[in-house]
Design a protein around this motif. Structure first.
Motif, mmCIF file in Angstrom:
data_model
loop_
_atom_site.group_PDB
_atom_site.id
_atom_site.type_symbol
_atom_site.label_atom_id
_atom_site.label_comp_id
_atom_site.label_asym_id
_atom_site.label_seq_id
_atom_site.Cartn_x
_atom_site.Cartn_y
_atom_site.Cartn_z
ATOM 1 N N VAL A 116 -21.300 35.852 21.530
ATOM 2 C CA VAL A 116 -21.749 37.251 21.480
ATOM 3 C C VAL A 116 -22.904 37.422 22.460
ATOM 4 O O VAL A 116 -23.792 36.563 22.549
ATOM 5 C CB VAL A 116 -22.221 37.616 20.050
ATOM 6 C CG1 VAL A 116 -22.766 39.035 20.002
ATOM 7 C CG2 VAL A 116 -21.093 37.442 19.040
ATOM 8 N N GLU A 117 -22.913 38.525 23.177
ATOM 9 C CA GLU A 117 -23.993 38.805 24.117
ATOM 10 C C GLU A 117 -25.294 39.109 23.374
ATOM 11 O O GLU A 117 -25.298 39.595 22.232
ATOM 12 C CB GLU A 117 -23.624 40.003 24.998
ATOM 13 C CG GLU A 117 -22.432 39.768 25.915
ATOM 14 C CD GLU A 117 -22.706 38.724 26.978
ATOM 15 O OE1 GLU A 117 -23.881 38.639 27.424
ATOM 16 O OE2 GLU A 117 -21.769 37.992 27.360
ATOM 17 N N ASP A 118 -26.407 38.852 24.028
ATOM 18 C CA ASP A 118 -27.719 39.156 23.457
ATOM 19 C C ASP A 118 -27.818 40.649 23.112
ATOM 20 O O ASP A 118 -27.332 41.510 23.855
ATOM 21 C CB ASP A 118 -28.834 38.831 24.450
ATOM 22 C CG ASP A 118 -28.949 37.345 24.765
ATOM 23 O OD1 ASP A 118 -28.168 36.560 24.207
ATOM 24 O OD2 ASP A 118 -29.834 36.981 25.570
ATOM 25 N N THR A 120 -26.480 42.658 20.872
ATOM 26 C CA THR A 120 -25.241 43.421 20.713
ATOM 27 C C THR A 120 -25.255 44.323 19.484
ATOM 28 O O THR A 120 -24.730 45.439 19.521
ATOM 29 C CB THR A 120 -24.037 42.470 20.632
ATOM 30 O OG1 THR A 120 -23.901 41.776 21.869
ATOM 31 C CG2 THR A 120 -22.738 43.215 20.324
ATOM 32 N N TYR A 121 -25.851 43.864 18.380
ATOM 33 C CA TYR A 121 -25.661 44.537 17.092
ATOM 34 C C TYR A 121 -26.913 45.229 16.569
ATOM 35 O O TYR A 121 -28.021 44.708 16.641
ATOM 36 C CB TYR A 121 -25.162 43.527 16.049
ATOM 37 C CG TYR A 121 -23.743 43.083 16.322
ATOM 38 C CD1 TYR A 121 -22.666 43.906 16.016
ATOM 39 C CD2 TYR A 121 -23.481 41.858 16.942
ATOM 40 C CE1 TYR A 121 -21.366 43.521 16.291
ATOM 41 C CE2 TYR A 121 -22.176 41.456 17.211
ATOM 42 C CZ TYR A 121 -21.124 42.298 16.883
ATOM 43 O OH TYR A 121 -19.833 41.914 17.158
ATOM 44 N N ILE A 146 -28.687 37.931 18.881
ATOM 45 C CA ILE A 146 -27.616 38.914 19.044
ATOM 46 C C ILE A 146 -27.949 40.266 18.420
ATOM 47 O O ILE A 146 -27.140 41.192 18.474
ATOM 48 C CB ILE A 146 -26.289 38.386 18.480
ATOM 49 C CG1 ILE A 146 -26.366 38.181 16.969
ATOM 50 C CG2 ILE A 146 -25.879 37.106 19.195
ATOM 51 C CD1 ILE A 146 -25.037 37.779 16.331
ATOM 52 N N LYS A 148 -30.090 43.782 18.222
ATOM 53 C CA LYS A 148 -30.847 44.701 19.076
ATOM 54 C C LYS A 148 -32.281 44.832 18.570
ATOM 55 O O LYS A 148 -32.533 44.735 17.360
ATOM 56 C CB LYS A 148 -30.208 46.099 19.039
ATOM 57 C CG LYS A 148 -28.850 46.198 19.678
ATOM 58 C CD LYS A 148 -28.331 47.631 19.566
ATOM 59 C CE LYS A 148 -26.959 47.780 20.203
ATOM 60 N NZ LYS A 148 -26.438 49.163 20.083
#
Length: 210
Positions: A116-118, A120-121, A146, A148
């Motif tokens: 998962v990209e840094d 993301t959530y 991951i 926000k």
């Protein structure tokens, strides 16, 4: 073992490695909701979902250690979406996918870096994953990665292991990176449980990433 105790519950509490988890949940996936959730009056997922909603959590949300999707079912009742799922067991995710709750599902080992990209959530939730033999406190580093800035995390941690397994110390070390920390202890099982673990509690660690 109590006559109503789920056959896999003792094994779940005895897990030691990720490989143990893969084996157990591959065998348990198809009957997990009926053998464990219903029989044991398991309510921890409801507690986590309620706490997340009360604190203003919103999507996109990642359900970590999602299992068969029972936490997402509870979140969906509060109109929270979209929700993604990750779990170490593909068999559990297959059951969850059939419920048509999740936007995306993917296998992931929380003892390793998630795909998962840094940042993301906006929300991270977990029920029953952070405990002895499942996932330890070091996994919180990648969970934070991951999330926000300003994102809400709501993670259940077995109260028996909260200090003993280093979760308390880990959260203390994260204090410069988080805000609005709450640590209520809530029941894992409802009043109809006759499981040997019916009185167990979980710390619901709820906080925002600064």
């Amino acid at each position: 073992m109590s006559k109503d105790q789920a056959p896999g519950l003792g094994a779940a509490y005895a897990l030691q490695t990720p490989e143990d988890s893969v084996r157990l949940y591959a065998d348990w996936a198809d009957s997990y909701d009926s053998d464990f959730v219903a029989t044991s009056d398991y309510i921890l997922h409801i507690q986590v979902a309620r706490m997340f909603a009360q604190q203003g959590g919103d999507g996109p949300v990642l359900d970590i250690g999602a299992g068969t999707g029972i936490l997402a079912e509870a979140l969906a009742q509060s109109k929270i979406s979209p929700i993604d799922a990750t779990d170490i067991s593909q068999e559990m995710l297959d059951v969850a996918e059939a419920k048509n709750i999740y936007r995306t599902l993917f296998t992931g080992d929380l003892t390793q870096r998630l795909p998962v990209e840094d940042g993301t959530y906006s929300g991270i939730v977990s029920s029953g994953t952070f405990t002895h033999g499942h996932v330890g406190p070091d996994a919180l580093d990648d969970v934070m990665r991951i999330t926000k800035p300003g994102g809400l995390l709501c993670l259940s941690i077995n109260a028996e292991h909260y200090e003993a397994q280093g979760f308390a110390a880990k959260i203390e070390s994260l204090m410069p990176q988080i805000s609005d920390l709450q640590l209520p202890q809530l029941p894992i099982y409802g009043p109809n449980s006759t499981s040997d673990h019916k009185d167990d509690l979980a710390v619901i660690a709820t906080f925002r990433k600064a």
